[in-house]
Design a protein around this motif. Sequence first.
Motif, mmCIF file in Angstrom:
data_model
loop_
_atom_site.group_PDB
_atom_site.id
_atom_site.type_symbol
_atom_site.label_atom_id
_atom_site.label_comp_id
_atom_site.label_asym_id
_atom_site.label_seq_id
_atom_site.Cartn_x
_atom_site.Cartn_y
_atom_site.Cartn_z
ATOM 1 N N ILE A 40 0.953 -1.172 -0.015
ATOM 2 C CA ILE A 40 -0.051 0.038 -0.063
ATOM 3 C C ILE A 40 0.874 1.503 0.031
ATOM 4 O O ILE A 40 0.539 2.278 -0.650
ATOM 5 N N THR A 43 1.930 1.688 -3.534
ATOM 6 C CA THR A 43 0.711 2.261 -4.261
ATOM 7 C C THR A 43 0.588 3.764 -3.971
ATOM 8 O O THR A 43 0.178 4.582 -5.079
ATOM 9 N N ALA A 44 0.700 4.313 -2.628
ATOM 10 C CA ALA A 44 0.556 5.719 -2.438
ATOM 11 C C ALA A 44 1.749 6.275 -3.289
ATOM 12 O O ALA A 44 1.410 7.453 -3.703
ATOM 13 N N ILE A 46 3.364 5.607 -5.987
ATOM 14 C CA ILE A 46 3.027 5.641 -7.330
ATOM 15 C C ILE A 46 1.701 6.491 -7.800
ATOM 16 O O ILE A 46 1.734 7.235 -8.962
ATOM 17 N N ALA A 47 0.645 6.458 -6.938
ATOM 18 C CA ALA A 47 -0.426 7.188 -7.254
ATOM 19 C C ALA A 47 -0.075 8.733 -7.153
ATOM 20 O O ALA A 47 -0.522 9.440 -7.705
ATOM 21 N N PHE B 40 2.305 -4.048 -15.792
ATOM 22 C CA PHE B 40 2.388 -2.724 -14.985
ATOM 23 C C PHE B 40 3.974 -2.575 -14.682
ATOM 24 O O PHE B 40 4.211 -1.318 -14.999
ATOM 25 N N PHE B 44 5.312 0.795 -16.230
ATOM 26 C CA PHE B 44 5.570 1.991 -15.368
ATOM 27 C C PHE B 44 7.055 2.223 -15.044
ATOM 28 O O PHE B 44 7.631 3.137 -15.004
ATOM 29 N N PHE B 72 -4.681 -0.254 -10.710
ATOM 30 C CA PHE B 72 -5.016 0.541 -9.903
ATOM 31 C C PHE B 72 -6.324 -0.048 -9.275
ATOM 32 O O PHE B 72 -6.600 0.015 -8.098
ATOM 33 N N MET B 76 -6.317 -2.078 -5.954
ATOM 34 C CA MET B 76 -6.959 -1.696 -4.686
ATOM 35 C C MET B 76 -8.102 -2.401 -4.298
ATOM 36 O O MET B 76 -8.307 -2.508 -2.912
ATOM 37 N N PHE B 79 -6.665 -5.223 -2.305
ATOM 38 C CA PHE B 79 -6.100 -4.675 -0.973
ATOM 39 C C PHE B 79 -7.304 -4.497 0.069
ATOM 40 O O PHE B 79 -7.344 -4.774 1.125
ATOM 41 N N LEU B 106 -8.662 4.073 2.615
ATOM 42 C CA LEU B 106 -7.594 4.157 1.929
ATOM 43 C C LEU B 106 -7.305 3.529 0.690
ATOM 44 O O LEU B 106 -6.895 4.133 -0.124
ATOM 45 N N LEU B 110 -6.636 5.783 -2.738
ATOM 46 C CA LEU B 110 -5.694 5.594 -3.700
ATOM 47 C C LEU B 110 -6.217 5.326 -5.027
ATOM 48 O O LEU B 110 -5.808 5.652 -6.143
ATOM 49 N N ILE B 113 -7.394 8.342 -6.998
ATOM 50 C CA ILE B 113 -6.296 9.149 -7.113
ATOM 51 C C ILE B 113 -5.598 8.611 -8.339
ATOM 52 O O ILE B 113 -5.224 9.329 -9.420
ATOM 53 N N GLY B 114 -5.328 7.553 -8.329
ATOM 54 C CA GLY B 114 -4.609 6.684 -9.601
ATOM 55 C C GLY B 114 -5.509 6.519 -10.744
ATOM 56 O O GLY B 114 -5.084 7.015 -11.664
#
Lengths: 129, 137
Positions: A40, A43-44, A46-47, B40, B44, B72, B76, B79, B106, B110, B113-114
């Motif tokens: 996580i 991920t934060a 990368i976001a 990814f 990325f 994403f 997520m 997660f 959370l 995310l 945002i992503g």
Amino acid sequence: MADIPRGNRPLSPYMLGPYYRIQLTSLTSILTRITGNALIVTTALIAWWFAALVSGPEAYATANGVITSWFGDLVMTLSLLGLWYHTLAGIRHLIWDNLAMLEVPKAEMLGWACLGGSVVLTLLTIIIL
Amino acid sequence: MHFITDRKRATGLGASGSGTTRHWRLTVTSVALVALVVFFVFSFGFALGMPYEEAAAFYGRPFPAIVALLTFVVGMYHFRLGSQVMIEDYAGGATRHWLVIGAICLAYLLLAIGAFSVIALAVRPLIVPAAPLVLPA
């Protein structure tokens, strides 16, 4: 039912240490959980990188600079190791879900495959990128 | 529902009331993520460290953008389910509830945002004209 003390039961880590000897299967299981949840943080980061890329050149320079600094490189390399480990361990769970390779020697072989495979995949990724 | 007995309605749902739904969803997302993670990492990882214009142009292309968007969203959601499994093993009572609520918030923060950023990057080349619009005199 009335005499059962609900809400005050021991939760799983209580037996670690004094009552339970760590084995390869339990160690690799705990690592799966640690790597999966720790991702996580990655991920934060990368976001943040993507949000900065949308925001503009100054924000991008900051985010990209932090993530590609020596500390960012360290975090991203450890993330990569954690990501490959969690991926391999996930595949191991998919194999076990099909009731295959559950015998102890085979399960331990899969454990070594996850540990060794994640290191090999991390090195390969660093070489390719 | 009048045709179904109480026994029949409860069978297979277990103490959680939802049966093996969470395990099944974790399984589905994990299979999807095996492929997504590979794509990814190598898209990325390629873009990370690029100059601003190059990185923006890279994520203006469909393939890297779709891979990032799916990673994403699926990642997520995975997660959101997986962190709850961990929290429920180690925390009880009100602590458990607050931690689960926090982890879910959370995860979706995310995700938003992503996903928003990736969509904005992918759509911008399509809506922002390359040259200033000149109205006829």
